[in-house]
Design a protein around this motif. Structure first.
Motif, PDB file in Angstrom:
ATOM      1  N   UNK A   1     -15.968  23.619 -15.921  1.00 39.93           N
ATOM      2  CA  UNK A   1     -17.163  23.879 -16.726  1.00 39.93           C
ATOM      3  C   UNK A   1     -17.183  23.096 -18.031  1.00 39.93           C
ATOM      4  N   UNK A   2     -16.142  23.207 -18.834  1.00 37.10           N
ATOM      5  CA  UNK A   2     -16.143  22.519 -20.131  1.00 37.10           C
ATOM      6  C   UNK A   2     -16.308  21.009 -19.948  1.00 37.10           C
ATOM      7  N   UNK A   3     -15.579  20.438 -19.014  1.00 37.52           N
ATOM      8  CA  UNK A   3     -15.667  18.995 -18.772  1.00 37.52           C
ATOM      9  C   UNK A   3     -17.059  18.617 -18.254  1.00 37.52           C
TER      10      UNK A   3
ATOM     11  N   UNK B   1     -12.910  10.072 -15.752  1.00 32.34           N
ATOM     12  CA  UNK B   1     -11.976  11.196 -15.902  1.00 32.34           C
ATOM     13  C   UNK B   1     -12.003  11.741 -17.334  1.00 32.34           C
ATOM     14  N   UNK B   2     -12.341  13.014 -17.452  1.00 30.00           N
ATOM     15  CA  UNK B   2     -12.481  13.661 -18.756  1.00 30.00           C
ATOM     16  C   UNK B   2     -11.599  14.904 -18.800  1.00 30.00           C
ATOM     17  N   UNK B   3     -10.945  15.090 -19.938  1.00 26.96           N
ATOM     18  CA  UNK B   3     -10.182  16.314 -20.187  1.00 26.96           C
ATOM     19  C   UNK B   3     -10.659  16.916 -21.495  1.00 26.96           C
ATOM     20  N   UNK B   4     -10.893  18.205 -21.494  1.00 31.82           N
ATOM     21  CA  UNK B   4     -11.236  18.913 -22.721  1.00 31.82           C
ATOM     22  C   UNK B   4      -9.965  19.595 -23.192  1.00 31.82           C
ATOM     23  N   UNK B   5      -9.633  19.376 -24.449  1.00 26.90           N
ATOM     24  CA  UNK B   5      -8.425  19.961 -25.019  1.00 26.90           C
ATOM     25  C   UNK B   5      -7.839  19.024 -26.053  1.00 26.90           C
ATOM     26  N   UNK B   6      -6.650  19.347 -26.481  1.00 27.27           N
ATOM     27  CA  UNK B   6      -5.984  18.532 -27.488  1.00 27.27           C
ATOM     28  C   UNK B   6      -5.320  17.325 -26.873  1.00 27.27           C
TER      29      UNK B   6
ATOM     30  N   UNK C   1      -9.667  21.996 -19.612  1.00 26.45           N
ATOM     31  CA  UNK C   1     -10.456  21.752 -18.399  1.00 26.45           C
ATOM     32  C   UNK C   1     -10.407  20.274 -18.072  1.00 26.45           C
ATOM     33  N   UNK C   2     -10.453  19.973 -16.783  1.00 26.77           N
ATOM     34  CA  UNK C   2     -10.420  18.581 -16.333  1.00 26.77           C
ATOM     35  C   UNK C   2     -11.588  18.342 -15.384  1.00 26.77           C
ATOM     36  N   UNK C   3     -12.232  17.203 -15.543  1.00 29.16           N
ATOM     37  CA  UNK C   3     -13.327  16.851 -14.635  1.00 29.16           C
ATOM     38  C   UNK C   3     -12.761  16.577 -13.245  1.00 29.16           C
ATOM     39  N   UNK C   4     -13.648  16.571 -12.272  1.00 25.04           N
ATOM     40  CA  UNK C   4     -13.205  16.301 -10.904  1.00 25.04           C
ATOM     41  C   UNK C   4     -12.634  14.900 -10.773  1.00 25.04           C
ATOM     42  N   UNK C   5     -13.130  13.959 -11.573  1.00 28.87           N
ATOM     43  CA  UNK C   5     -12.597  12.602 -11.555  1.00 28.87           C
ATOM     44  C   UNK C   5     -11.150  12.589 -12.044  1.00 28.87           C
TER      45      UNK C   5
ATOM     46  N   UNK D   1      -4.423  14.218 -10.447  1.00 33.21           N
ATOM     47  CA  UNK D   1      -3.475  15.312 -10.601  1.00 33.21           C
ATOM     48  C   UNK D   1      -3.570  16.053 -11.917  1.00 33.21           C
ATOM     49  N   UNK D   2      -4.568  15.729 -12.733  1.00 34.55           N
ATOM     50  CA  UNK D   2      -4.747  16.411 -14.020  1.00 34.55           C
ATOM     51  C   UNK D   2      -5.321  17.804 -13.755  1.00 34.55           C
ATOM     52  N   UNK D   3      -4.725  18.814 -14.396  1.00 31.03           N
ATOM     53  CA  UNK D   3      -5.120  20.209 -14.185  1.00 31.03           C
ATOM     54  C   UNK D   3      -5.191  20.961 -15.510  1.00 31.03           C
TER      55      UNK D   3
END
Length: 112
Positions: free
Chosen positions: A26-28, A42-47, A56-60, A65-67
């Protein structure tokens, strides 16, 4: 007799409707919605710091393997092109409320 969807609702008064939605990225997804240049990337929300964590990690990003809950350093190693965005909880809350309002149109007795 009309053959529309209303007919099914009339035939089963009191029928419960349950909606299940998987919003694990959701966040991504909100970040990609608000910044079209992130779509398909590929997007990651966080620090993104050494002690940061992926919220949160986008599907890309997941293809690499990002989780969620993964240390950001490890996520960046797995996905060298990973784009980090800081969380915007006020925006996510607003979008979540919009989604809940839509759900309430279909399941007006859902709990709050």
């Amino acid at each position: 007799m009309d053959s529309g969807d209303d007919e099914q609702d009339d035939a089963a008064p009191g029928l419960r409707k349950i909606i299940h939605v998987d919003m694990d990225a959701f966040y991504a997804s909100v970040e990609q919605r608000d910044d079209p240049s992130l779509r398909g990337k590929p997007v990651a929300v966080g620090g993104s710091s050494e002690r940061g964590v992926v919220a949160a990690a986008s599907y890309e990003a997941r293809r690499f393997g990002v989780r969620s809950a993964m240390p950001s350093v490890r996520a960046a190693r797995l996905c060298p092109g990973l784009i980090f965005r800081r969380a915007r909880f006020d925006v996510y809350r607003q979008v979540s409320q919009q989604i809940r309002a839509i759900f309430l149109d279909y399941t007006p007795t859902s709990s709050r």
